[in-house]
Design an enzyme around this catalytic site. Sequence first.
Site, short mmCIF file in Angstrom:
data_model
loop_
_atom_site.label_atom_id
_atom_site.label_comp_id
_atom_site.label_asym_id
_atom_site.label_seq_id
_atom_site.Cartn_x
_atom_site.Cartn_y
_atom_site.Cartn_z
N GLY A 1 0.94 -1.23 -0.02
CA GLY A 1 0.09 0.03 -0.10
C GLY A 1 0.76 1.43 -0.10
N GLU B 1 -5.06 0.77 1.29
CA GLU B 1 -4.74 -0.44 0.76
C GLU B 1 -4.25 -0.77 -0.66
OE1 GLU B 1 -4.05 -3.60 1.46
OE2 GLU B 1 -5.26 -4.09 3.51
N ASP C 1 -8.86 -8.36 -2.05
CA ASP C 1 -8.75 -9.75 -3.03
C ASP C 1 -10.10 -10.28 -2.30
OD1 ASP C 1 -8.67 -11.91 -4.42
OD2 ASP C 1 -7.00 -12.61 -3.42
N LYS D 1 -10.58 -6.60 -6.40
CA LYS D 1 -11.17 -7.66 -7.25
C LYS D 1 -12.57 -8.34 -6.77
CE LYS D 1 -6.52 -9.93 -7.86
NZ LYS D 1 -5.56 -11.22 -7.66
N ARG E 1 7.34 -5.39 -7.12
CA ARG E 1 6.61 -4.15 -6.51
C ARG E 1 7.06 -2.68 -7.30
NH1 ARG E 1 4.43 -5.81 -1.67
NH2 ARG E 1 5.66 -7.47 -0.55
#
Length: 176
Positions: free
Chosen positions: A49, A102, A106, A134, A168
């Site tokens: 995050g 965040e 998920d 998602k 990342r």
Amino acid sequence: MKTYKIDEYEFNEIIDAATINSRVLEMADQINKDYAGKKPLFLITLTGGMFFGVELLKHINLDCKCFVISAKSYGKNMVSSGNVDINIYDINVKDEDIIIVEDIVDTGLTVTKLIKNISAQNPASIRIATFINKPDCNNYKVNLDYVGFNLDDSFLVGYGLDYKEYGRNLNGIYSL
Ligand code: IMP
């Protein structure tokens, strides 16, 4: 198309840096409007995050505080483990307007546990800003206040999201 390889997996770029940057700006504008006259306290979840959080915060023009918290989901490979270890350190959230930042929602387990943990300390309010959602996976039916991108259920890396800690640093979002 840009690609990125981690082990045997080849990821394809699905959202580029320019698209991300303008979406993050839109999200910040919305938060600036919604919180006008307030002083929100942003809680940015490590590690993923951080990337979204830093870019978002650069466009927030409110008086605000910002801390990092830790929400580690211990799992192998590309599946959510069902176990979340939360640490909000010694941050005082009582009577504060909290915005949890965040990288991805998920199943919704991590954010659900975060809300429960922080609510116990009686903040004035809690909202969620997530870079990716998602929707097909959100088993916990968490209400998300600010969503960067709603995406299908495929494994993603980039812009803070990792596979085995790699990826990342990519400035786009890449999908399997
Ligand atoms: P949750 O299922 O909403 O609790 O998400 C658990 C955690 O799994 C997230 O905070 C991410 O760290 C990780 N995660 C879920 N989906 C992805 C993905 O597509 N790429 C990288 N990490 C993911």
